[in-house]
Structures are given as structure tokens and as C-alpha cells.
Design an enzyme around this catalytic site. Sequence first.
Site, PDB file in Angstrom:
ATOM      1  N   GLU A   1       0.862  -1.186   0.000  1.00  0.00           N
ATOM      2  CA  GLU A   1       0.000   0.000   0.000  1.00  0.00           C
ATOM      3  C   GLU A   1       0.894   1.230   0.000  1.00  0.00           C
ATOM      4  O   GLU A   1       1.936   1.254   0.661  1.00  0.00           O
ATOM      5  CB  GLU A   1      -0.891  -0.001   1.244  1.00  0.00           C
ATOM      6  CG  GLU A   1      -1.918   1.108   1.264  1.00  0.00           C
ATOM      7  CD  GLU A   1      -2.814   1.016   2.506  1.00  0.00           C
ATOM      8  OE1 GLU A   1      -2.477   1.660   3.512  1.00  0.00           O
ATOM      9  OE2 GLU A   1      -3.823   0.289   2.461  1.00  0.00           O
TER      10      GLU A   1
ATOM     11  N   ASP B   1      -1.537  10.903   6.188  1.00  0.00           N
ATOM     12  CA  ASP B   1      -2.789  11.080   6.933  1.00  0.00           C
ATOM     13  C   ASP B   1      -3.200   9.803   7.659  1.00  0.00           C
ATOM     14  O   ASP B   1      -3.761   9.854   8.755  1.00  0.00           O
ATOM     15  CB  ASP B   1      -3.921  11.519   5.983  1.00  0.00           C
ATOM     16  CG  ASP B   1      -3.729  12.940   5.493  1.00  0.00           C
ATOM     17  OD1 ASP B   1      -2.870  13.628   6.076  1.00  0.00           O
ATOM     18  OD2 ASP B   1      -4.415  13.345   4.543  1.00  0.00           O
TER      19      ASP B   1
ATOM     20  N   ASP C   1      32.804 -32.593  52.159  1.00  0.00           N
ATOM     21  CA  ASP C   1      34.135 -32.129  51.780  1.00  0.00           C
ATOM     22  C   ASP C   1      34.901 -33.280  51.129  1.00  0.00           C
ATOM     23  O   ASP C   1      35.806 -33.874  51.717  1.00  0.00           O
ATOM     24  CB  ASP C   1      34.865 -31.612  53.025  1.00  0.00           C
ATOM     25  CG  ASP C   1      36.274 -31.133  52.710  1.00  0.00           C
ATOM     26  OD1 ASP C   1      36.544 -30.845  51.530  1.00  0.00           O
ATOM     27  OD2 ASP C   1      37.094 -31.055  53.642  1.00  0.00           O
TER      28      ASP C   1
ATOM     29  N   ASN D   1      20.359 -16.678  50.020  1.00  0.00           N
ATOM     30  CA  ASN D   1      20.204 -16.972  48.591  1.00  0.00           C
ATOM     31  C   ASN D   1      20.980 -15.972  47.747  1.00  0.00           C
ATOM     32  O   ASN D   1      21.812 -15.216  48.261  1.00  0.00           O
ATOM     33  CB  ASN D   1      18.715 -16.955  48.226  1.00  0.00           C
ATOM     34  CG  ASN D   1      18.135 -15.560  48.343  1.00  0.00           C
ATOM     35  OD1 ASN D   1      18.408 -14.841  49.305  1.00  0.00           O
ATOM     36  ND2 ASN D   1      17.332 -15.147  47.380  1.00  0.00           N
TER      37      ASN D   1
ATOM     38  N   CYS E   1      20.012 -13.244  46.431  1.00  0.00           N
ATOM     39  CA  CYS E   1      19.679 -11.829  46.644  1.00  0.00           C
ATOM     40  C   CYS E   1      19.561 -11.457  48.117  1.00  0.00           C
ATOM     41  O   CYS E   1      19.037 -10.398  48.445  1.00  0.00           O
ATOM     42  CB  CYS E   1      18.394 -11.474  45.904  1.00  0.00           C
ATOM     43  SG  CYS E   1      18.484 -11.800  44.139  1.00  0.00           S
TER      44      CYS E   1
ATOM     45  N   GLU F   1      17.735 -12.196  50.693  1.00  0.00           N
ATOM     46  CA  GLU F   1      16.504 -12.014  51.475  1.00  0.00           C
ATOM     47  C   GLU F   1      15.923 -13.320  51.993  1.00  0.00           C
ATOM     48  O   GLU F   1      15.004 -13.298  52.820  1.00  0.00           O
ATOM     49  CB  GLU F   1      15.454 -11.253  50.644  1.00  0.00           C
ATOM     50  CG  GLU F   1      14.593 -12.099  49.716  1.00  0.00           C
ATOM     51  CD  GLU F   1      15.270 -12.455  48.403  1.00  0.00           C
ATOM     52  OE1 GLU F   1      14.575 -12.929  47.486  1.00  0.00           O
ATOM     53  OE2 GLU F   1      16.490 -12.248  48.289  1.00  0.00           O
TER      54      GLU F   1
ATOM     55  N   THR G   1      13.027  -7.230  43.277  1.00  0.00           N
ATOM     56  CA  THR G   1      11.973  -6.928  42.279  1.00  0.00           C
ATOM     57  C   THR G   1      12.504  -6.202  41.043  1.00  0.00           C
ATOM     58  O   THR G   1      11.810  -5.357  40.479  1.00  0.00           O
ATOM     59  CB  THR G   1      10.793  -6.118  42.886  1.00  0.00           C
ATOM     60  OG1 THR G   1      11.162  -4.754  43.091  1.00  0.00           O
ATOM     61  CG2 THR G   1      10.301  -6.728  44.180  1.00  0.00           C
TER      62      THR G   1
END
EC number: 1.17.4.1
Length: 771
Positions: A11, A16, A226, A427, A429, A431, A603
Site C-alpha cells: 500500500e 494522513d 568435603d 540466597n 539476593c 533475602e 523486584t
Amino acid sequence: MFVIKRNGYKENVMFDKITSRIRKLCYGLNTDHIDPIKIAMKVIQGIYNGVTTVELDTLAAEIAATCTTQHPDYAILAARIAVSNLHKETKKLFSEVMEDLFNYVNPKNGKHSPIISSITMDIVNKYKDKLNSVIIYERDFSYNYFGFKTLEKSYLLKINNKIVERPQHMLMRVAVGIHQWDIDSAIETYNLLSEKWFTHASPTLFNAGTSRHQMSSCFLLNMIDDSIEGIYDTLKRCALISKMAGGIGLSISNIRASGSYISGTNGISNGIIPMLRVYNNTARYIDQGGNKRPGVMAIYLEPWHSDIMAFLDLKKNTGNEEHRTRDLFIALWIPDLFMKRVKDDGEWSLMCPDECPGLDNVWGDEFERLYTLYERERRYKSIIKARVVWKAIIESQIETGTPFILYKDACNKKSNQQNLGTIKCSNLCTEIIQYADANEVAVCNLASVALNMFVIDGRFDFLKLKDVVKVIVRNLNKIIDINYYPIPEAEISNKRHRPIGIGVQGLADAFILLNYPFDSLEAQDLNKKIFETIYYGALEASCELAEKEGPYDTYVGSYASNGILQYDLWNVVPSDLWNWEPLKDKIRTYGLRNSLLVAPMPTASTAQILGNNESVEPYTSNIYTRRVLSGEFQVVNPHLLRVLTERKLWNDEIKNRIMADGGSIQNTNLPEDIKRVYKTIWEIPQKTIIKMAADRGAFIDQSQSMNIHIADPSYSKLTSMHFYGWSLGLKTGMYYLRTKPASAPIQFTLDKDKIKPPVVCDSEICTSCSG
């Protein structure tokens, strides 16, 4: 010049028509500031013969996004163009999309390779009319541009690399994947997710309802033994977890130090560093979730270990590459005795766990007794000043941002899993605080509440927060039972202890919406009440589940079974917001279904999806740079941009001033009330940040990812921060140390091309633990 339409027809380009398409998506926007013709003209400049309409929409969206600094409504327009583009490229009906995903045939081998599970398909087929009818596709248009692009990049399911899901399809897939045949609960969850009250963690959004529905975020392991067998069996566990997009925390404090005798071979150990090189290469080799995230592990070591100094050098930028592991994160599991020795400028004995066994298995007074016994018996490898180790820790943090700092005694003393045994690590992160051993791998499923949503008519709605938290508890509890576990030891642990982790995002946004400066007394009070509400709602929901299903297997002997809750362990008296004594009585009667409940995580990605600031963090900057295919452009804190636009204070001079000051508005001539609310993290005393972490800590039964931000860190500043956090009883003393880069050269112009605001990387950051 022509364009190629979605149906393949050509096309002629019509200005416009492009303008009309953009104008249709401007409904409800501020027409005094939004100019569809300007966007269309820039689109025309980027056209070439044979461009597709999909490419035109992509370009138009990016151009609109670049205009965001002129007015915040441009960000909405950009998202609308991008979402509208996806809608034109995808099927509408949820059931049809799920059918396509289920019927997928691998083009390489011709085999049926369903992307969603057969049970998900069965549920959708049975309830397709109901599920199709409740989806509200207009909610796709509520995402901002970068939130939507994050979904497109990693979260929406694809067939042959083409996205087939819309955001609403993904959310319904997640809801059905969690609740399965409980359709009413699935619809309740879908509505809360799509209205942005909360989000499940990235692995849940990736995998819920799919053939491999591994929805857990965090895995905590101890080194099995160990020995060569123990080390490589543990490595295999890490590889299998990493393959399924799990973030890993691994304790290695029981591995013998370099120079130690190996009786089996009559040899001498090389210590932990060569072993960690093997783990590092495994992390590099394993690609999680089809390029969604590279393999990641945090390695935890106690500071009495004789290899501690070499461990602290692992991520340094210089030195022998044979002694570096740049793809692992390092973390310290610090006993109180070490902090006391540093404080008193005492001696510190470095030991080998093979020659001084059991130190990693004890904490508190018991650790101190065993450690000092080994000192008296002269079993140590060497003695150095505690402050020499401390100085090496601080130097590593200043150079690399790590090691993470966690306090072993606080983590164990204040854990509802204390009855299980000694907890040896956190872990990836920092927390999650959970028990693991050679036979159990700890697991946690995460979700985060969008706190900005609860600011309604100028007040914070605690009752609504409690109700949403209770839904999250029920969801995460169901995930424990239906989850696909990468290894059996993880399933054993998760089903025995049933821990979950509820976090938050948008705390800074909530404060801004209430017009509270982050460090104000009002914000500090709300901070406490938010987490008191989350903990109360989580306990109430878990107790109600226990009433129906029974308490978790190892409940007896826990603090909660003796009527002791987290705030009791901090010697804190809750406010009168909630009635705690009847809840305690109910817990004594029925128990809890989950051993742990609250764990504010970073997050990183999910906050970007929902358009919120991360976790409990203040804003790091009020203006920053985004990178997209068409180049770089500036994004302004949307709250600040809106208030300045409304008060007719926004102009190029203010924008350039903020950019020149690295995102700060404190040197502008803006009103003082705005300056107070829009302080960045660099302008808020870190002592306040740490104090707010301790304030909410009384209602966090796991721990929290807490970054420390110091623009120009020094030994004395960092030492002061760490000892302040330790003295307040924090479990996590520091996740990352964030610093500012060295000052830029003198700027001779305020032209936007010369000033570079902070760049926010658009790559996935710790997606695993992103709640």
C-alpha cells in the site's frame, strides 16, 4: 513509496493514515501537549520502501517514548502504540492462544512439543467460555512503554520466535497454572494481577501453566560433603537448578582450606579457589530458560575460613585470572564474634574446617565456645588482626560492590526454622533465610505487592493490603504442591517446611503519592505499619490454611508453635493497627501452614513491568537514559514530571539542570516542598535507610535485600554503616554497595547531547529473585 501490510499486501505510504492511527490512540491524553502530527512526521522520516506496518508501529512507539520528557502522556501513547501493534499480531481468544501453544510442533524434528501442559489445556478447554469472557484486554494498555517492552522481551510466550501471548493471556495462564481446577480462585488472581495489585516472581510468570512449570525463585544449598563426590554431586544439583531458572545460594564453609592434608590421597588440598573456578565455569555454561537469564550463584563463606583473603579477591578487576571467578557472587556469613573482635581490634584466628570441624554447624554462644576452644588448642592455620580481614572486606566492597554481608547469629536467632538446625547461608539476593542440609535443598516461591496501588484518595488502605496479601499466601502455598522441582531434595524440603516469600515494590512511589519525603517521620511510621500489615495478613492466611490442611510437617518446636512471633524476637511491641493476641491464640490452636512468610526481594524486572520503583528503595535518580533500537533518550521520574507539568514548572532549563546534576533537583530553584519529596537515594542519610530496614525487620521473618548507597565510599564510612546495621540486629547487613562513578569532566554546555544522565541497563537483573 509503499508499505507492506500485515496481510502481505502493498500500500502506498499515506501521511494522513499514519497520523489518524496515532490520533485514535490519544484518547484521554492532554491534547495541549500531545502532538500526533509531530510523531507522524518523524515516522515518515524513518520510512524506506517496503517497510512493514509492524515496523512502522515499532518506530512510532519509540519516537513517542523519546518525547516523554516533554509530557508524561507521551509514555502512555508509546505503550498504546506498542500494545495495539501486538494486538494486531496476535489472536484475541485466550483459549485459542493456549491451543496453539499446546499444539506446537517442533519444526526441526516434526515432534509434538507442547509449550503448555496437558492439564492446563484440559482446564482451558473445560472452562474456555468463562475464561475468555472475563479477560479485559484494555488492561494491556495500562502498562508503560518499558514495562510492556520487558514483557515482550522475556515473559510473553513465543512460537518459532514470534510472540503469541498478550499480557492478559500471560496473566490468565499464570492464574490457571497456579489454581488449576479452582477456576474462581484463578479468576480472582487474574483480576488482582491484571489490575496490578501484586505480581508473582519472574520464574512463575515465565513457567506457570507450561510443560515445565518450575515456578520457584530461590534455592539454598550446603556443600554435601568435603570430598570429590560431595563437591561434584553439589555441582550437579546447582547445574540442574540453574538450568530451570533458579537462583542459587551455596554455603562452602565446610570445604577444607588450601594447604590442608587429604588423607585419601596423601596429598595437599588446593583449597576453595580452584573448586570455585569449576563452579564459575558451570554458571557460565548453563543458559537459563532459553536466554532469559544466565546461570547465577552466590557463594557464602564464614570469615574464620583460612582461604578468606583469597575469597575476597575473587571478583577483583586485577590480578591472576586463575584466582578470579567473575561470574559468581560472593557473600560472607559473619558470626557476631568476628564483629566483636573487629570492634575491639582483637586477633582473629583463621582455621580449616577439616582440622577445626563443626564451626559452620553452630552459632551464638555455642560457636564462640567452640571457636575459642580451637584457639586455645592452637588448631588455627594462622592468626592475624581481625581488622586486617575487615579492611580486605571493605576494599573488595569499594572495588566490586561485594561481598554481600549477612549476620549468621541474627539469621539463626530470629528464624522460625531454628528448630530444624543451623542455617548456613542465604540466597542469591540475600533475602531468603532457610535451613538446608546434605539431604534437603531449601526453596522459596516469591511474589511482591505493589504498594503504590494502596494509596487511595490520599490515604493508605491497610485493609485492602491485608486482603491482597492473604490471596498471595494462598497462591504461593498452592505453588509448593504443584511446582516442578529440578531435583528431589528441593521437593522434599519445600513440602516439609512450606516457606514462602512475600515482598514489595513501589514503597518510594507510595511515599511520593502521599507527599511524604522518604526520610520523614510520616514515611518511617508508614514503613512500619505496611510491614506489620503484611506480616499480620500472611500469618492470618497461613493459619486459616493450617485449620483446613494442618500445619506444615516441622511446625512443632518452632517459635510460632510456642506463641513467639518475629516481632517478639526483636523485642518490639506492634502498633494497635491489628489485634495480635487473638491471632496468636488461633495460631496456638491450629498452627501455621508455612514456616516463613515475608522476604522483601529486589523486584528488579517485575517493578519495571508494573512501572514502579524497586522494592523498598528510594529513587536513585530523577532522570536517566534508556537504550532502545533507535538510540538513547531520557526518562524523567514520572511522578516528578507530572507534578512539574501540572504546576507549570517543567521546561528545558529545569530538565537540563537536573541532567547536569546527575538526576538531582536539589540545586534547582524548584519549591522546597518538591525538593524534599524528590530526594534521591544519594541525598538521604544511609543511617535512615538502615534504621527503616530495622524498623520493618521486626515484621520480616526471613530477611530483606538491602543495598547500601554511598557516593564516595571510604573505609570509615562503610565501617560505620556496617556496625550500625549489625548493632540494630539486621540479618542482611548489605546486599550490594552502590557507588557513584567518578565525577564527569566539566560540562561547558547544558545541551542534552553533551549531558549523559545515569544509564539504566535494560538487561535482566536477578530475574530469579525478582518478585
